[in-house]
Scaffold this active site. Structure first.
Site, PDB file in Angstrom:
ATOM      1  N   GLY A   1     -22.590  30.083 -20.977  1.00 19.15           N
ATOM      2  CA  GLY A   1     -22.196  31.299 -21.672  1.00 19.15           C
ATOM      3  C   GLY A   1     -21.203  30.987 -22.775  1.00 19.15           C
ATOM      4  O   GLY A   1     -20.664  29.867 -22.845  1.00 19.15           O
TER       5      GLY A   1
ATOM      6  N   SER B   1     -17.707  30.916 -25.017  1.00 22.25           N
ATOM      7  CA  SER B   1     -16.317  30.679 -24.617  1.00 22.25           C
ATOM      8  C   SER B   1     -15.662  32.008 -24.251  1.00 22.25           C
ATOM      9  O   SER B   1     -15.867  33.028 -24.919  1.00 22.25           O
ATOM     10  CB  SER B   1     -15.538  30.020 -25.753  1.00 22.25           C
ATOM     11  OG  SER B   1     -16.068  28.747 -26.042  1.00 22.25           O
ATOM     12  N   GLY B   2     -14.881  31.984 -23.160  1.00 21.13           N
ATOM     13  CA  GLY B   2     -14.177  33.195 -22.731  1.00 21.13           C
ATOM     14  C   GLY B   2     -15.014  34.144 -21.906  1.00 21.13           C
ATOM     15  O   GLY B   2     -14.593  35.273 -21.633  1.00 21.13           O
TER      16      GLY B   2
ATOM     17  N   GLU C   1     -17.579  20.650 -17.715  1.00 23.55           N
ATOM     18  CA  GLU C   1     -17.708  19.934 -18.990  1.00 23.55           C
ATOM     19  C   GLU C   1     -17.433  18.440 -18.799  1.00 23.55           C
ATOM     20  O   GLU C   1     -16.688  17.813 -19.560  1.00 23.55           O
ATOM     21  CB  GLU C   1     -16.748  20.515 -20.035  1.00 23.55           C
ATOM     22  CG  GLU C   1     -16.957  21.982 -20.333  1.00 23.55           C
ATOM     23  CD  GLU C   1     -18.204  22.238 -21.175  1.00 23.55           C
ATOM     24  OE1 GLU C   1     -18.895  21.267 -21.516  1.00 23.55           O
ATOM     25  OE2 GLU C   1     -18.484  23.397 -21.478  1.00 23.55           O
TER      26      GLU C   1
END
Length: 583
Positions: free
Chosen positions: A374, A376-377, A504
């Site tokens: 998705g 960022s945030g 990540e």
């Protein structure tokens, strides 16, 4: 309006004293030592009280053997007792200091992560170092000294009345005036000290942040701007500090005037009483020496009051830490293996006023690979934090089967997890210490080598002269990003947990390092429930399930092929990734 502000200040003052006394009983203080040192202080005060009576006789020519030997004996005893008191006093302060530092550290290490979101590292260091030192000094030095000073003051007042009640009374009337001034002065000094201390904290924080950002400052050529900001912060602190020094200076002249006025009265009125043959010169001299002691003791009261007021700020800050919530480790059920699916049931979460997740309903199948993607945030990392119970949902619940994860013993639950992050954290120490960190058993050299080999780390470790005993530097600064990642993977292999979190894990690596890491992670993921976050969608295509988050809600769930057909956001993310890879 003014009266309400005064009322608030009084309530705050009461609150500070309340937290002050409450904190005294929070730590395991060595009360036996405190009583022992207080007794030593009192014995030393008894010796001091006896000295003027002998010294005044010697000064006026009364040279009887018991007077001379008594005076010499008191001098020697006073010197010896001063050394003994100082020695045991230092030991007491050290004992109290380590007690409070241990208490603060224990509270910090058991506090929930939300607490650390609100408090900066420099502030936490101040709690353990500066604040603990202030409190231990007050309790170790001033508390025993206070008992002795009260004892000594009562003794001096009692003695001077045995010389002449009129002369004693003429001096005693000054004491309320002296105490009233010093009471107001103590509060004034405290306010100035608190303001200076707050500004010093601001300055320290500013300097620490800038010193860590020197490369950034030089890159963007902002030295002049930061130089001006630095001078502004220094001046801000300087003005408060100068005001404090002026307030500190005020004490001496005013107390000096009060003391000199009292001395003049004793000299004039005492001289009249000697001339009238009501008292002797020896008694007059002894009285004068006792009055000097009295003013010294009153000065001690002032010093202790000021220092206690100063320490109240530290006490208030530590008390706030003591009153904060702690993580509850012991709960209703134990768990040693994940045997059922993890279910997010209508989970909502926010950081303060900022909503992050809203009514999330997902199932993470046991033994499968689940990827979370998705923008960022969108709440991806928050899912990891909630899974490990770093935070609790605002609403909804997370279940294993039908049991809320909040029902499991916290240490048992977290033992189920191992993780590899983009910037895998490392402790200052050796490679060996970092690989076995969090592994709650003895690890043989053979196991260590096997884990390193599976993580594609053994070759570069052997390349170091000290091998596994190579020092990694502060936060792993002596290693490259790829090397840190492979050590984190070796740690996860040794930990052998049921749930693997990959955040990540291959980001910011060159292609060769990424190849090594990906091979190591493929080995690590076998037979585990794996949950991964990745912006590199090539890493998630083979996942059993992909969850697409957008704005804190679930936008889609499925395999790579299913989402390409049904989810517009996922198609867009794939297109963006393909374009950036081709570019």
């Amino acid at each position: 309006m003014a009266s309400s502000e005064k009322q608030l200040k009084k309530q705050a003052e009461k609150g500070i004293w309340k937290s002050y006394f409450r904190l005294m009983f929070k730590a395991k203080l060595p009360w036996g030592w405190i009583i022992f040192v207080s007794a030593l202080y009192m014995f030393s005060s008894t010796i001091t009280l006896a000295f003027p009576n002998f010294a005044s006789k010697v000064a006026t020519g009364v040279l009887k053997p018991y007077i001379i030997w008594g005076t010499v004996g008191l001098i020697v005893a006073d010197v010896i007792m001063s050394g003994v008191v100082r020695y045991f006093n230092k030991l007491l302060v050290a004992k109290i200091d380590v007690s409070y530092r241990s208490l603060i550290w224990e509270r910090l290490i058991k506090s929930p992560l939300r607490f650390f979101d609100q408090m900066k590292p420099t502030t936490m260091i101040t709690r353990i170092t500066t604040d603990a030192t202030k409190i231990s000094t007050v309790l170790g030095s001033y508390l025993p000294s206070l008992a002795a000073t009260i004892y000594g003051t009562i003794g001096v007042v009692a003695v001077i009345f045995t010389y002449d009640w009129r002369l004693a009374l003429s001096v005693i009337v000054y004491i309320p005036l002296y105490l009233i001034f010093n009471l107001f002065y103590g509060k004034w000094n405290y306010r100035a000290f608190k303001e200076t201390y707050n500004r010093l904290s601001t300055l320290t924080q500013f300097l620490s942040e800038l010193l860590m950002s020197v490369p950034l400052i030089k890159t963007f050529v902002t030295e002049k701007k930061e130089d001006e900001r630095g001078h502004k912060n220094l001046q801000y602190y300087y003005k408060a500090n100068m005001r404090r020094y002026i307030i500190m200076w005020v004490e001496n002249p005013i107390n000096g005037i009060l003391s000199i006025t009292s001395d003049i009265l004793v000299i004039l009125y005492g001289g009249y009483l000697v001339k009238a043959e009501i008292i002797t010169i020896s008694e007059w001299l002894g009285f004068f020496m006792y009055i000097g002691m009295l003013w010294g003791m009153l000065g001690s009261f002032l010093m202790m009051y000021v220092e206690i007021k100063k320490s109240q700020g530290a006490t208030d800050r530590i008390a706030a830490l003591m009153d904060g919530d702690l993580e509850v480790s012991e709960r209703n059920f134990s768990i040693s293996k994940l045997e059922d699916n993890i279910v997010f049931k209508d989970v909502a979460f926010s950081y303060g006023e900022k909503p992050v997740l809203g009514h999330v309903d997902v199932t993470i199948p046991v033994g499968k690979v689940t990827a979370i993607v998705g923008p960022s945030g969108s709440g991806k990392s928050t899912i990891f934090s909630l899974l490990q119970q770093f935070y609790q949902p605002n609403s909804g619940e997370i279940l294993v089967g039908k049991t809320p994860i909040s029902e499991y013993h916290l240490t048992d639950w977290r033992d189920l997890f191992a993780g590899v992050a983009q910037d895998s954290p490392m402790i200052s120490g050796t490679i060996r210490e970092n690989i076995v960190y969090g592994v709650n058993r003895d690890v043989t050299d053979a196991e260590l080598a096997e884990a390193a080999e599976k993580a594609n780390a053994l070759d570069f470790i052997k390349g170091f002269r000290d091998g596994f005993d190579t020092y990694v530097g502060e936060a792993g600064s002596n290693l490259s990003g790829g090397q840190r990642q492979r050590i984190a993977i070796a740690r996860a292999i040794l930990r052998n947990s049921d749930i693997l979190l990959l955040d990540e894990a291959t980001a910011s690596l060159d292609s060769q390092a990424e190849k090594f890491i990906q091979e190591a992670m493929d080995t690590l993921m076998q037979g585990r429930t794996t949950i991964m976050i990745s912006h590199d969608l090539s890493n998630v295509q083979d996942a059993d399930q992909i969850i697409v988050l957008n704005g804190g809600t679930v936008d889609g769930i499925g395999t790579h092929d299913e989402l390409l057909k049904t989810n517009e956001l996922y198609r867009l993310l794939v297109q963006l990734h393909t374009s950036s890879s081709a570019g």
